[in-house]
Scaffold this motif. Structure first.
Motif, short mmCIF file in Angstrom:
data_model
loop_
_atom_site.label_atom_id
_atom_site.label_comp_id
_atom_site.label_asym_id
_atom_site.label_seq_id
_atom_site.Cartn_x
_atom_site.Cartn_y
_atom_site.Cartn_z
N THR A 1 38.32 -29.17 38.64
CA THR A 1 39.00 -28.42 39.70
C THR A 1 40.51 -28.45 39.48
O THR A 1 41.21 -27.48 39.79
CB THR A 1 38.68 -28.98 41.10
N ALA B 1 43.18 -25.82 41.16
CA ALA B 1 42.79 -25.93 42.57
C ALA B 1 43.34 -27.24 43.14
O ALA B 1 42.68 -28.27 43.08
CB ALA B 1 41.27 -25.88 42.69
N THR C 1 44.14 -28.01 46.38
CA THR C 1 43.37 -28.37 47.57
C THR C 1 42.19 -27.40 47.70
O THR C 1 42.23 -26.47 48.52
CB THR C 1 44.24 -28.33 48.84
N PRO C 2 41.16 -27.59 46.89
CA PRO C 2 40.02 -26.66 46.92
C PRO C 2 39.30 -26.71 48.26
O PRO C 2 39.31 -27.74 48.95
CB PRO C 2 39.12 -27.18 45.79
N GLU D 1 33.31 -25.66 48.98
CA GLU D 1 33.07 -25.43 47.56
C GLU D 1 33.05 -26.74 46.77
O GLU D 1 32.33 -26.86 45.78
CB GLU D 1 34.13 -24.47 46.99
N MET D 2 33.82 -27.73 47.22
CA MET D 2 33.77 -29.04 46.57
C MET D 2 32.37 -29.66 46.73
O MET D 2 31.83 -30.24 45.79
CB MET D 2 34.82 -29.98 47.15
#
Length: 419
Positions: free
Chosen positions: A54, A59, A61-62, A66-67
């Motif tokens: 990620t 990314a 702060t994804p 989705e994490m």
């Protein structure tokens, strides 16, 4: 014939050879006539590798949803490979994701709590004489969203599943032989405990002992799950975690834990009026931030100062949350420190033994180290100190002071207890 839940961590299934070793261990129990449900973590460093990906795509702060979609794949790889390995060795196995196994969670991404387990498919697979492999660390909300359970989530999955299917025992396999009086990597003469109470284990886990996750111990205590911690690399007897443990003669302190993941925040010049602390800690709770030690000081008719500790990984979120409520609460300044560690002693015998806390303070003081904050309960005392590279020295000194070295005389109490 017993119904057994066996949990294996990432290091136990870290490569193909270790996967085969786990498969043989499970088959051995299965061929003894037992029904086996196996909970598995992601292989080795898979979760860390996924997080690194990620970062590689930028990314910062994804999205939390989705994490969870990403991180849940690690355990799915493990369960499928373990089921295939068992098949190649001549036994039937079926793998399930957390949601296929009926694990329902609250609608929180990243560190969801299990709300319910409906293990119908697991029971049916067992009735069909399968070894059942379940992905740890994951579940699904009522709305059908995939969630992960946070650090130690596979331990929690195993114990909660054991409670749901009324297993005879839940075995947590790790890279050590059981629960030790302290980290054996720091203190070579640490003693392995044959048994420990739920309450003592829960305190140790909350205070940094990494062998079991606190939520897993909570489930075991609440549902009376027989819990055994043992090594995945040998057949040595492990440590039984149970309602009441038999105390060794004279043992007062059972274990010493430490936590390097500590930050202290001080809020200075808070306007002195009712409800100020409630505003601060309600805001932190709404952000799912756990607060540990709280100390108030500098109280006048006008203002007060107070400090508290949080996990170092939550520090940035804490500071941002406090800034967001600055105008509501009204305070002069926020300061933070992140070069701290917390060292703790735990033992059910502490409550009735004088001098236990005094011995801890004296031992740390004799090393020339200042104690910044103290927290106590009936069975534990914790001290926050500066982390100047002397943590190992402190843990070793306390371990010796309480007679926990395997060749020592145990601590049996002293004069006045100042705890």
């Amino acid at each position: 014939m017993a119904l057994i839940v066996m949990k294996f961590g990432g290091s136990s299934v870290g490569d193909a050879e270790r996967m085969k070793r786990v498969a043989r261990r499970v088959i051995e129990r299965h061929r003894e006539g037992h029904q086996c449900v196996v909970v598995v973590s992601a292989m080795g460093d898979t979760t860390d590798d996924l997080i690194d990906l990620t970062k590689q795509i930028g990314a910062v702060t994804p999205p939390a949803r989705e994490m969870d979609m990403l991180l849940s794949t690690g355990e799915q790889v493990s369960v499928a490979l373990l089921a295939m390995t068992i098949h190649t060795l001549g036994e039937k196995a079926v793998s399930f994701t957390g949601w296929q196994a009926g694990i329902h969670t609250e609608a929180v991404h990243g560190k969801a709590r299990i709300s319910d387990i409906q293990p119908g498919r697991v029971r049916q697979a067992l009735d069909d004489r399968n070894i059942v492999i379940v992905a740890g660390f994951q579940g699904m909300t009522e709305a059908g969203e995939i969630t992960t359970l946070g650090r130690g989530g596979s331990d929690t999955t195993a114990v909660a599943l054991a409670a749901a299917i009324e297993a005879d025992v839940c075995e947590i396999f790790t890279d050590v032989d059981g629960v030790y009086s302290t980290d054996p990597r720091i203190v070579k003469c640490a003693r392995k405990l044959n048994e420990i109470s739920y309450d003592e284990m829960l305190e140790l886990a909350n205070l940094g002992a990494a062998v079991l996750h606190p939520r897993a111990v909570e489930y075991a205590k609440n549902y009376k799950v027989q819990l055994v911690v043992r090594s995945s690399f040998n057949h040595n007897e492990g440590t039984n975690v149970k309602e009441e443990a038999v105390m060794e003669q004279g043992i007062v302190v059972r274990g010493i834990a430490y936590d390097k993941n500590v930050a202290r925040i001080s809020i200075l010049g808070v306007e002195e009026k009712p409800g100020q602390l409630a505003k601060v800690f309600t805001a932190l709770a709404q952000e799912q931030i756990d607060v540990d030690i709280i100390v108030q000081s500098g109280v006048t008719n006008v203002s007060a100062d107070f400090s508290f500790t949080v996990s170092l990984s939550d520090l940035d979120r804490v500071l941002q949350t406090l800034e967001n409520i600055r105008s509501t609460v009204g305070f002069r300044e926020i300061t933070s420190e992140n070069n701290l560690v917390k060292v703790s002693i735990v033992g059910a015998g502490m409550v009735s033994t004088p001098g236990v806390a005094a011995k801890m303070f004296e031992t740390i003081s004799d090393l020339g180290i200042s104690i910044l904050m103290v927290s106590t309960s009936e069975i534990k005392t914790s001290c926050v100190i500066e982390n100047e590279g002397r943590l190992n020295e402190v843990v070793q000194a306390l371990h010796t002071a309480y007679g926990l070295d395997t060749d020592s005389t145990v601590f049996v109490g002293g004069p006045a207890d100042r705890r």
